[in-house]
Design a protein around this motif. Structure first.
Motif, PDB file in Angstrom:
ATOM      1  N   GLN A  16       0.818  -1.205   0.000  1.00 53.63           N
ATOM      2  CA  GLN A  16       0.000   0.000   0.000  1.00 53.63           C
ATOM      3  C   GLN A  16       0.855   1.259   0.000  1.00 53.63           C
ATOM      4  O   GLN A  16       0.640   2.157  -0.805  1.00 53.63           O
ATOM      5  N   TRP A  17       1.812   1.368   0.925  1.00 46.91           N
ATOM      6  CA  TRP A  17       2.601   2.609   0.971  1.00 46.91           C
ATOM      7  C   TRP A  17       3.512   2.746  -0.237  1.00 46.91           C
ATOM      8  O   TRP A  17       3.793   3.852  -0.679  1.00 46.91           O
ATOM      9  N   ALA A  18       3.947   1.632  -0.803  1.00 41.88           N
ATOM     10  CA  ALA A  18       4.859   1.684  -1.949  1.00 41.88           C
ATOM     11  C   ALA A  18       4.173   2.234  -3.196  1.00 41.88           C
ATOM     12  O   ALA A  18       4.834   2.815  -4.065  1.00 41.88           O
ATOM     13  N   GLN A  20       2.447   4.785  -3.691  1.00 41.14           N
ATOM     14  CA  GLN A  20       2.452   6.234  -3.875  1.00 41.14           C
ATOM     15  C   GLN A  20       3.729   6.756  -4.541  1.00 41.14           C
ATOM     16  O   GLN A  20       3.813   7.930  -4.897  1.00 41.14           O
ATOM     17  N   TYR A  21       4.715   5.875  -4.743  1.00 39.78           N
ATOM     18  CA  TYR A  21       5.985   6.291  -5.327  1.00 39.78           C
ATOM     19  C   TYR A  21       6.135   5.773  -6.748  1.00 39.78           C
ATOM     20  O   TYR A  21       5.601   4.733  -7.107  1.00 39.78           O
ATOM     21  N   ASP A  22       6.923   6.501  -7.544  1.00 39.86           N
ATOM     22  CA  ASP A  22       7.219   6.069  -8.909  1.00 39.86           C
ATOM     23  C   ASP A  22       8.217   4.912  -8.911  1.00 39.86           C
ATOM     24  O   ASP A  22       8.210   4.078  -9.806  1.00 39.86           O
ATOM     25  N   ASN A  23       9.098   4.900  -7.910  1.00 43.32           N
ATOM     26  CA  ASN A  23      10.094   3.843  -7.795  1.00 43.32           C
ATOM     27  C   ASN A  23      10.425   3.612  -6.329  1.00 43.32           C
ATOM     28  O   ASN A  23      10.548   4.574  -5.570  1.00 43.32           O
ATOM     29  N   VAL A  24      10.561   2.356  -5.949  1.00 43.73           N
ATOM     30  CA  VAL A  24      10.962   1.971  -4.597  1.00 43.73           C
ATOM     31  C   VAL A  24      12.080   0.946  -4.740  1.00 43.73           C
ATOM     32  O   VAL A  24      11.899  -0.088  -5.375  1.00 43.73           O
ATOM     33  N   ASP A  25      13.249   1.253  -4.167  1.00 40.50           N
ATOM     34  CA  ASP A  25      14.386   0.344  -4.244  1.00 40.50           C
ATOM     35  C   ASP A  25      14.441  -0.542  -3.006  1.00 40.50           C
ATOM     36  O   ASP A  25      13.685  -0.356  -2.049  1.00 40.50           O
ATOM     37  N   GLU A  26      15.380  -1.468  -3.021  1.00 35.15           N
ATOM     38  CA  GLU A  26      15.554  -2.381  -1.882  1.00 35.15           C
ATOM     39  C   GLU A  26      16.040  -1.616  -0.654  1.00 35.15           C
ATOM     40  O   GLU A  26      16.509  -0.483  -0.756  1.00 35.15           O
ATOM     41  N   PHE A  27      15.940  -2.248   0.499  1.00 38.23           N
ATOM     42  CA  PHE A  27      16.375  -1.634   1.749  1.00 38.23           C
ATOM     43  C   PHE A  27      17.865  -1.846   1.959  1.00 38.23           C
ATOM     44  O   PHE A  27      18.381  -2.944   1.783  1.00 38.23           O
ATOM     45  N   ASN A  28      18.552  -0.763   2.296  1.00 31.29           N
ATOM     46  CA  ASN A  28      19.957  -0.771   2.705  1.00 31.29           C
ATOM     47  C   ASN A  28      20.055   0.161   3.894  1.00 31.29           C
ATOM     48  O   ASN A  28      19.480   1.255   3.857  1.00 31.29           O
ATOM     49  N   CYS A  29      20.771  -0.235   4.936  1.00 28.93           N
ATOM     50  CA  CYS A  29      20.907   0.590   6.147  1.00 28.93           C
ATOM     51  C   CYS A  29      19.532   0.885   6.747  1.00 28.93           C
ATOM     52  O   CYS A  29      19.296   1.968   7.284  1.00 28.93           O
ATOM     53  N   ASP A  30      18.597  -0.045   6.605  1.00 25.02           N
ATOM     54  CA  ASP A  30      17.233   0.072   7.129  1.00 25.02           C
ATOM     55  C   ASP A  30      16.392   1.157   6.460  1.00 25.02           C
ATOM     56  O   ASP A  30      15.370   1.574   7.002  1.00 25.02           O
ATOM     57  N   VAL A  31      16.828   1.667   5.311  1.00 25.83           N
ATOM     58  CA  VAL A  31      16.035   2.635   4.558  1.00 25.83           C
ATOM     59  C   VAL A  31      15.983   2.217   3.093  1.00 25.83           C
ATOM     60  O   VAL A  31      16.857   1.507   2.604  1.00 25.83           O
ATOM     61  N   SER A  32      14.943   2.669   2.419  1.00 27.79           N
ATOM     62  CA  SER A  32      14.777   2.393   0.989  1.00 27.79           C
ATOM     63  C   SER A  32      14.734   3.715   0.233  1.00 27.79           C
ATOM     64  O   SER A  32      14.026   4.648   0.627  1.00 27.79           O
ATOM     65  N   LEU A  33      15.474   3.782  -0.850  1.00 29.01           N
ATOM     66  CA  LEU A  33      15.459   4.940  -1.731  1.00 29.01           C
ATOM     67  C   LEU A  33      14.142   4.931  -2.509  1.00 29.01           C
ATOM     68  O   LEU A  33      13.777   3.922  -3.105  1.00 29.01           O
ATOM     69  N   VAL A  34      13.416   6.053  -2.464  1.00 25.88           N
ATOM     70  CA  VAL A  34      12.143   6.166  -3.188  1.00 25.88           C
ATOM     71  C   VAL A  34      12.179   7.404  -4.088  1.00 25.88           C
ATOM     72  O   VAL A  34      12.901   8.365  -3.813  1.00 25.88           O
ATOM     73  N   THR A  35      11.393   7.338  -5.150  1.00 29.49           N
ATOM     74  CA  THR A  35      11.333   8.433  -6.120  1.00 29.49           C
ATOM     75  C   THR A  35       9.877   8.774  -6.399  1.00 29.49           C
ATOM     76  O   THR A  35       9.040   7.881  -6.539  1.00 29.49           O
ATOM     77  N   LYS A  36       9.602  10.072  -6.480  1.00 31.45           N
ATOM     78  CA  LYS A  36       8.256  10.530  -6.842  1.00 31.45           C
ATOM     79  C   LYS A  36       8.409  11.861  -7.561  1.00 31.45           C
ATOM     80  O   LYS A  36       9.075  12.770  -7.064  1.00 31.45           O
ATOM     81  N   ALA A  37       7.833  11.951  -8.749  1.00 34.95           N
ATOM     82  CA  ALA A  37       7.872  13.173  -9.559  1.00 34.95           C
ATOM     83  C   ALA A  37       9.303  13.674  -9.748  1.00 34.95           C
ATOM     84  O   ALA A  37       9.570  14.871  -9.692  1.00 34.95           O
ATOM     85  N   GLY A  38      10.236  12.751  -9.929  1.00 32.74           N
ATOM     86  CA  GLY A  38      11.624  13.104 -10.188  1.00 32.74           C
ATOM     87  C   GLY A  38      12.451  13.483  -8.979  1.00 32.74           C
ATOM     88  O   GLY A  38      13.621  13.822  -9.112  1.00 32.74           O
ATOM     89  N   MET A  39      11.865  13.445  -7.798  1.00 27.12           N
ATOM     90  CA  MET A  39      12.606  13.779  -6.575  1.00 27.12           C
ATOM     91  C   MET A  39      12.853  12.501  -5.769  1.00 27.12           C
ATOM     92  O   MET A  39      12.062  11.561  -5.809  1.00 27.12           O
ATOM     93  N   HIS A  40      13.948  12.500  -5.013  1.00 32.01           N
ATOM     94  CA  HIS A  40      14.390  11.302  -4.299  1.00 32.01           C
ATOM     95  C   HIS A  40      14.451  11.554  -2.798  1.00 32.01           C
ATOM     96  O   HIS A  40      14.786  12.648  -2.353  1.00 32.01           O
TER      97      HIS A  40
END
Length: 199
Positions: A16-18, A20-40
């Motif tokens: 569900q939460w994923a 809302q993003y254009d891209n969701v990457d794998e978790f590293n250091c307990d965080v995931s890189l996400v992208t929405k409207a060209g911003m990270h």
């Protein structure tokens, strides 16, 4: 059975939460890189934004730090969003074995986790450290340096090497080294142990 249901619920929440993003990457250091409207930015495992989506570009978090680009310059933040190295570099790679390749102007070098340049920005090109070595280019010659910046060897170009080659490498590592990979696009000759040849 209850555990299985809980797992499905958690997985469903993740989905569900994923969305809302254009891209969701794998978790590293307990965080995931996400992208929405060209911003990270970055989210934690429950989907909560921990590093706001204010960056033009970003790389995965490694060794507790993520390279982020703001106003055309790269810097580093920790997994809580604290700025560790202010954006000041034209390019940057993720941290590997405690050092990150950065570029300022037209020169590459290496910084530590505090942002201190520990290997001067004096190279025309450089790759991240792997197994204690980094490939660097200066005046058209590629070579290898250790984590102190000591040049361990140079090569004249990838056409002079073959995968599996051990002799004629002109490098002293204190152990046998083999050419394990050749990357023509970057004129890179990768060295490793004999076991690396079988991967």
């Amino acid at each position: 059975l209850l555990f299985f249901f809980f797992f499905l619920s958690e997985e469903g929440n993740t989905q569900q939460w994923a969305k809302q993003y254009d891209n969701v990457d794998e978790f590293n250091c307990d965080v995931s890189l996400v992208t929405k409207a060209g911003m990270h930015g970055f989210v934690n495992k429950s989907g909560k934004v921990v590093i706001p989506l204010i960056y033009e570009d970003a790389l995965h978090c490694t060794e507790g730090l993520a390279a982020v680009k703001k106003d055309g310059k790269w810097g580093f933040v920790d997994s809580a969003g604290n700025e560790i190295v202010a954006p000041q570099y034209n390019d940057a790679n993720s941290f590997a074995t405690g050092l990150a390749v950065v570029m300022k102007g037209e020169k590459f070098g290496f910084i530590d986790r505090t942002g201190k340049a520990v290997i001067p920005l004096s190279y025309d090109n450089a790759t991240s450290f792997s197994e204690g070595l980094a490939a660097v280019n200066k005046n058209g010659l590629w070579g290898f340096i250790d984590k102190t910046g000591k040049i361990l060897g140079q090569h004249k170009g990838y056409p002079f090497y073959t995968v599996g080659q051990r002799k004629g490498l002109d490098i002293a590592l204190g152990k046998p080294a083999f050419v394990t990979e050749i990357i023509p696009e970057t004129n890179t000759v990768v060295l490793g142990d004999e076991s690396d040849l079988n991967r």
